[in-house]
Design an enzyme around this catalytic site. Structure first.
Site, mmCIF file in Angstrom:
data_model
loop_
_atom_site.group_PDB
_atom_site.id
_atom_site.type_symbol
_atom_site.label_atom_id
_atom_site.label_comp_id
_atom_site.label_asym_id
_atom_site.label_seq_id
_atom_site.Cartn_x
_atom_site.Cartn_y
_atom_site.Cartn_z
ATOM 1 N N HIS A 90 0.846 -1.189 0.000
ATOM 2 C CA HIS A 90 0.000 0.000 0.000
ATOM 3 C C HIS A 90 0.881 1.238 0.000
ATOM 4 O O HIS A 90 1.813 1.334 0.807
ATOM 5 C CB HIS A 90 -0.905 0.003 1.229
ATOM 6 N N HIS A 92 0.838 5.786 -1.080
ATOM 7 C CA HIS A 92 0.153 6.992 -1.553
ATOM 8 C C HIS A 92 1.010 7.632 -2.638
ATOM 9 O O HIS A 92 1.162 8.847 -2.670
ATOM 10 C CB HIS A 92 -0.065 7.989 -0.409
ATOM 11 N N ASP A 115 1.309 -5.228 -20.700
ATOM 12 C CA ASP A 115 2.174 -6.294 -20.182
ATOM 13 C C ASP A 115 1.864 -6.604 -18.721
ATOM 14 O O ASP A 115 1.613 -7.742 -18.342
ATOM 15 C CB ASP A 115 3.646 -5.858 -20.232
ATOM 16 N N HIS A 155 -7.599 8.154 -2.120
ATOM 17 C CA HIS A 155 -6.693 7.588 -1.123
ATOM 18 C C HIS A 155 -5.323 7.256 -1.716
ATOM 19 O O HIS A 155 -4.389 8.046 -1.575
ATOM 20 C CB HIS A 155 -7.370 6.368 -0.472
ATOM 21 N N TYR A 209 7.975 -13.836 -21.573
ATOM 22 C CA TYR A 209 9.017 -12.852 -21.301
ATOM 23 C C TYR A 209 9.915 -13.268 -20.140
ATOM 24 O O TYR A 209 9.487 -13.930 -19.203
ATOM 25 C CB TYR A 209 8.342 -11.507 -20.974
HETATM 26 ZN ZN LIG Z 1 -3.232 4.845 2.958
#
Ligand SMILES: [Zn+2]
Length: 215
Positions: A90, A92, A115, A155, A209
């Site tokens: 996660h 930002h 791809d 977010h 690939y």
């Molecule tokens: Zn966050």
């Protein structure tokens, strides 16, 4: 897994995906109903394998002296509902979050997107931290799609992979294409890639690939 997850956090910094402590990586412990995740609010420079925390798939702390990341509930929800996922990231990151702030999917206008993502990078719902809403939004958006990345509205980005490293790669690639498509937009409307070409590119990249021993 503590060592792997700890070391991968350096990639978030190296690739300019994070400001301060706002980004986290987790990895499923092979053969266990557990995952390793970053402790909350600790500087990336101060992370050590020993400081990583271990949680069960309900997000409850099992091992470690520090509190787990504030995003632990979302990671746990993803592991509970996507058994094929072994790594979650996660961030930002700037350009991807700029698309998320507009609630706009990143259209598939680059061969590198075909791809890695097999199409557009989708947008998930607006969700507040604190319960399963973010995890539910991530899973509902990614399930049945090729993209390992979702832009959570207003977010930031969640990515998944069959390893923590694969999820980090998806986060790096997501920010890269978000930036390029954003810049392309400044000068006009990027050209879409026909779906059958997207399909061919995706199939070749995912199946042919690279080095055979290193996939
Ligand atoms: Zn966050």
């Amino acid at each position: 897994m503590r060592e792997i997850v700890c070391a991968l956090h350096r990639e978030l910094v190296r690739n300019n995906l994070v400001a301060w402590t706002a980004g986290n990586i987790s990895g499923r412990v092979p053969g266990e109903e557990l995952f390793v995740i970053k402790p909350s609010g600790i500087s990336y420079d101060d992370l050590t394998p020993e400081s990583m925390v271990v949680c069960d798939l309900d997000g409850t702390l099992v091992e470690g002296s520090l509190a787990p990341s504030s995003d632990t509930a979302a990671h746990a929800y993803i592991y509970r509902h996507m058994p094929e996922v072994n790594g979650v990231v996660h961030t930002h990151s700037t350009y991807a979050s700029a698309w998320a702030a507009r609630g706009e999917p990143i259209p598939c206008v680059l061969t590198a997107m075909a791809d890695e993502f097999g199409g557009e990078i989708p947008v998930g719902p607006f969700a507040l931290i604190g319960n399963d809403d973010i995890g539910q939004g991530v899973v509902a958006t990614l399930r049945g799609r090729r993209s390992p990345a979702v832009l959570m509205r207003n977010h930031g980005v969640f990515t998944v992979g069959d390893s923590p490293k694969a999820a980090v790669k998806a986060a790096v690639m997501c920010e890269d294409v978000a930036r390029t498509v954003h810049i392309s937009r400044q000068l006009g409307e990027p050209l879409p890639i026909p779906q059958d070409d997207v399909d061919r590119l995706y199939d070749r990249y995912q199946n042919v690939y690279g080095q055979r021993s290193n996939r």
